[in-house]
Enzyme design. Sequence first.
Site, PDB file in Angstrom:
ATOM      1  NE  ARG A 148      -3.479  -2.735   0.360  1.00 26.06           N
ATOM      2  CZ  ARG A 148      -3.971  -3.497   1.345  1.00 26.06           C
ATOM      3  NH1 ARG A 148      -3.264  -3.748   2.444  1.00 26.06           N
ATOM      4  NH2 ARG A 148      -5.153  -4.067   1.216  1.00 26.06           N
TER       5      ARG A 148
ATOM      6  CG  ASP B 293      -3.066  -5.613  -1.307  1.00 19.06           C
ATOM      7  OD1 ASP B 293      -4.161  -5.444  -1.877  1.00 19.06           O
ATOM      8  OD2 ASP B 293      -2.964  -6.132  -0.184  1.00 19.06           O
TER       9      ASP B 293
ATOM     10  CG  HIS C 238      -5.861  -8.228  -1.291  1.00 20.80           C
ATOM     11  ND1 HIS C 238      -6.164  -6.944  -0.925  1.00 20.80           N
ATOM     12  CD2 HIS C 238      -6.546  -9.027  -0.423  1.00 20.80           C
ATOM     13  CE1 HIS C 238      -6.984  -6.953   0.125  1.00 20.80           C
ATOM     14  NE2 HIS C 238      -7.231  -8.207   0.443  1.00 20.80           N
TER      15      HIS C 238
ATOM     16  CG  ASP D  94      -6.044 -11.417   2.422  1.00 25.20           C
ATOM     17  OD1 ASP D  94      -5.417 -11.846   1.445  1.00 25.20           O
ATOM     18  OD2 ASP D  94      -5.950 -10.251   2.841  1.00 25.20           O
ATOM     19  CD  GLU D  95      -9.642  -8.164   3.432  1.00 20.88           C
ATOM     20  OE1 GLU D  95     -10.200  -7.567   4.346  1.00 20.88           O
ATOM     21  OE2 GLU D  95      -8.636  -7.718   2.841  1.00 20.88           O
TER      22      GLU D  95
ATOM     23  CD1 TRP E 267      -7.168 -12.965   8.188  1.00 18.24           C
ATOM     24  CD2 TRP E 267      -7.976 -10.962   8.748  1.00 18.24           C
ATOM     25  NE1 TRP E 267      -8.100 -12.618   7.243  1.00 18.24           N
ATOM     26  CE2 TRP E 267      -8.602 -11.391   7.565  1.00 18.24           C
ATOM     27  CE3 TRP E 267      -8.316  -9.722   9.285  1.00 18.24           C
ATOM     28  CZ2 TRP E 267      -9.583 -10.621   6.915  1.00 18.24           C
ATOM     29  CZ3 TRP E 267      -9.282  -8.965   8.636  1.00 18.24           C
ATOM     30  CH2 TRP E 267      -9.898  -9.410   7.466  1.00 18.24           C
TER      31      TRP E 267
ATOM     32  CE1 TYR F 194      -4.058  -8.147  11.329  1.00 18.06           C
ATOM     33  CE2 TYR F 194      -5.662  -6.889  10.063  1.00 18.06           C
ATOM     34  CZ  TYR F 194      -4.927  -8.042  10.254  1.00 18.06           C
ATOM     35  OH  TYR F 194      -5.066  -9.086   9.367  1.00 18.06           O
TER      36      TYR F 194
ATOM     37  CG  ASP G  82      -3.928  -1.085  10.274  1.00 19.30           C
ATOM     38  OD1 ASP G  82      -4.001  -1.967  11.166  1.00 19.30           O
ATOM     39  OD2 ASP G  82      -4.605  -1.138   9.226  1.00 19.30           O
TER      40      ASP G  82
ATOM     41  CD1 TRP H  24      -2.926  -4.924   8.687  1.00 18.28           C
ATOM     42  CD2 TRP H  24      -2.372  -5.415   6.573  1.00 18.28           C
ATOM     43  NE1 TRP H  24      -2.961  -6.298   8.543  1.00 18.28           N
ATOM     44  CE2 TRP H  24      -2.624  -6.626   7.265  1.00 18.28           C
ATOM     45  CE3 TRP H  24      -2.004  -5.477   5.230  1.00 18.28           C
ATOM     46  CZ2 TRP H  24      -2.520  -7.880   6.650  1.00 18.28           C
ATOM     47  CZ3 TRP H  24      -1.903  -6.715   4.615  1.00 18.28           C
ATOM     48  CH2 TRP H  24      -2.166  -7.903   5.325  1.00 18.28           C
ATOM     49  CB  THR H  25       1.392   0.759   4.926  1.00 16.71           C
ATOM     50  OG1 THR H  25       1.372   0.050   3.675  1.00 16.71           O
ATOM     51  CG2 THR H  25       2.372   0.126   5.876  1.00 16.71           C
ATOM     52  CD  GLU H  26      -4.871  -0.658   3.959  1.00 15.07           C
ATOM     53  OE1 GLU H  26      -4.060  -0.674   4.913  1.00 15.07           O
ATOM     54  OE2 GLU H  26      -5.617  -1.626   3.692  1.00 15.07           O
TER      55      GLU H  26
HETATM   56  C1  ACM Z   1      -6.107  -9.253   6.144  1.00 11.82           C
HETATM   57  O1  ACM Z   1      -6.165  -8.449   7.061  1.00 11.82           O
HETATM   58  N1  ACM Z   1      -6.812  -9.062   5.044  1.00 11.82           N
HETATM   59  C2  ACM Z   1      -5.308 -10.436   6.238  1.00 11.82           C
END
Ligand code: ACM
Length: 536
Positions: free
Chosen positions: A139, A168, A239, A301-302, A368, A393, A395, A443-445
Amino acid sequence: MTTVPCPAEVEAGDGRFALTPDTPLTADPALARAAAWLRETLTPATGLPLPEGPEGVEIRQVTGLGPEEYRLTITPERVLVEASDPAGGFYGAQTLRQLLDPAAFRASRIAEQTWTLPALTVSDRPRYGWRGCLIDVARHFLPKNDLLRYIDLLAMHKLNVLHLHLTDDQGWRLEIAKYPKLTEVGGWRRESPIGSIVHERFDGRPHGGYYTREDIREIVAYAADRFVTVLPEIDLPGHTQAAIAAYPELGNLAEPLEVGTRWGVQDHVLNVSDATIAFFLDVLDEVLELFPSRYVCVGGDEARKVQWVESLDAKQRMADLELATPEELQTWFVRHFTDYLVERGRVPLGWDELLEGGVPPGTAVAAWRGEPVTRLAVRAGHDVVVSPFTATYLDFRQSDSPDEPVPIGSVTSLRSVHDFDPVPDGLDDEERARVLGAQAALWTEHIDSPRLLDYMAFPRLAAFAEAVWTGGRDYEDFLVRLAVHEERLRALGVEFRPQDGPLPWQRRPDAPGRPRTRAEVDAELESWTALLRRSS
Ligand code: ACM
C-alpha cells in the site's frame, strides 16, 4: 532491570562490570555472529574496540539450552553469555546491549563516558518460536534502508519473522525477471486516497517503488544475520489488481485496469485459467530462489467471488471439477501453489479465509479474524499463526483522541497489546501446540511514511514483543521499563508515539480517518465467523 522484552528470570547480583578499552570479547565459533554483532553496534557507540581475547566478555556454546534460549551472567569480574544455538547467543548479546546506558543505541560516540553492566544472572527463553511482524510494503512502499532499519528494530525486540506483504491491489513491489511489467506497470499508482476512502478525497500524486532482486537478496541476508526470517507473501487470488493492471490476461474482465487507487476490498481477482496458474508458478519459482524461508505466504484473504460467479470460464471450471461453491474454487486454485511449495520442501501459509473452501494439505493458517477462527483452525488440525486484528493490527488507532493520525478501526491501546495472549481459552494441550506464535501487523493504507510507521509501531511493537517472548505479566512494570526503553528508541531516532498522544507534527488533520467503536468491529467479526461456522 529495564530490558524489553522482560526476560523470563532475573536474579540481581552485587556490583557492576566495567567495560574499558582493554576489555576483550570472545565467542565459540558457532556463536561468532553474536560477538561480531556486538562489535558492529557497540564499538561505534562506545568507542570500545572489544579486542579478541579471553577473560572479558565471553559467548560460550553449551549443551542443554533450548532454541533461542540463553543465560547471561554478569559479575564485577566477567560477562558470560551461554547458549546452545547462534540465535540464543545473539539474544544474550541483545540483552547485554540493553543493560548499558541508552547511549549505546547511538550510531557514534557523543561523549566520554564509562560503560558498565549491572551484576546479575538472566535465564531467558521465548514463549513462542514464531514472533512476527507483518509490514505491508504494497500500500505504501517502504524504502530499502527503512526496511533494514526495521529489521534491526525487530531483532532488538527479539522478534524473528518479518512477514513482507509484497503485493496488493495498489502496488506490486517485488521485481520478477520473467514478468517485468509487474513492477514497471504494477509498481506505481496514479494517486492515493487522503485518509479513509469514505471521504472520497485523492491526492493526485503518484506513489511507487519496488525492491530489485539484488535488494531482496540484501534484505534477506541482513535479516538472517540478525536471526530474522523474511517471509514473503504473494497474495492470491484477490488483492491482485496491480498484477492484473500489468498483465490484463490474468483478470476476468475484457477491459484494461489501472493499479488500484482506492483502499478497501476490490472485486478484481485472478481468473482461474491454466495460463494464470502457470504465470504464478513462475512467480513462485523466483520467490523461492530469492527467499530461503521455510514458510511462504500465498494469501487467500478477502477474495471476492463476484467476478467468478459471473465468469463463464470460472463456471465451467466449477462444473468440470464438480465444485459446489466459489470458495471451493478458491481452494482448488490456491492448491496449485501450496502443492508446489510442499513439493519443494516449503510450508505454505494462507489467511484464514481458506477455511471456507478447505485448507489445502500441509498449509498453515494465518488467523486474523479473531479467537473463534483460531479455535476453528487448530481444531481442524492446522498449524496456526495468530494475528487477531483487534489485538495486533497496529494500523488501528492508539487512543480515542481525534488527534491520532488517520484514526481507523477500534482502539488498540498499548495496554491491550501488552496483555495480548496468542492462545485462546479452552484449547487442550495438543491444540495449544498448534499455535506456532503470533504476528503484529503494520498495514499501510494510512501509514504513508517511515515517520508515521514509527509512530504506529512504537511503543506498541515493544509491548507485542513482550507478549510473545515473555507473556505480558505486569503492565505497570512494563511502563517503568518503557520509560528507559523510550530513551533507547530516542537514541536510535525512532519517532515513537508519546504516551500522552501525538506531537503537533505527528497529527494528520489533512487526512481524516474513520474511527469505529469496538462494538462495531466486533459485530463485523461476528458476521464473518458466523459465515465461517456455516461453511465449515
Ligand atoms: C487481512 O487483514 N486481510 C489479512
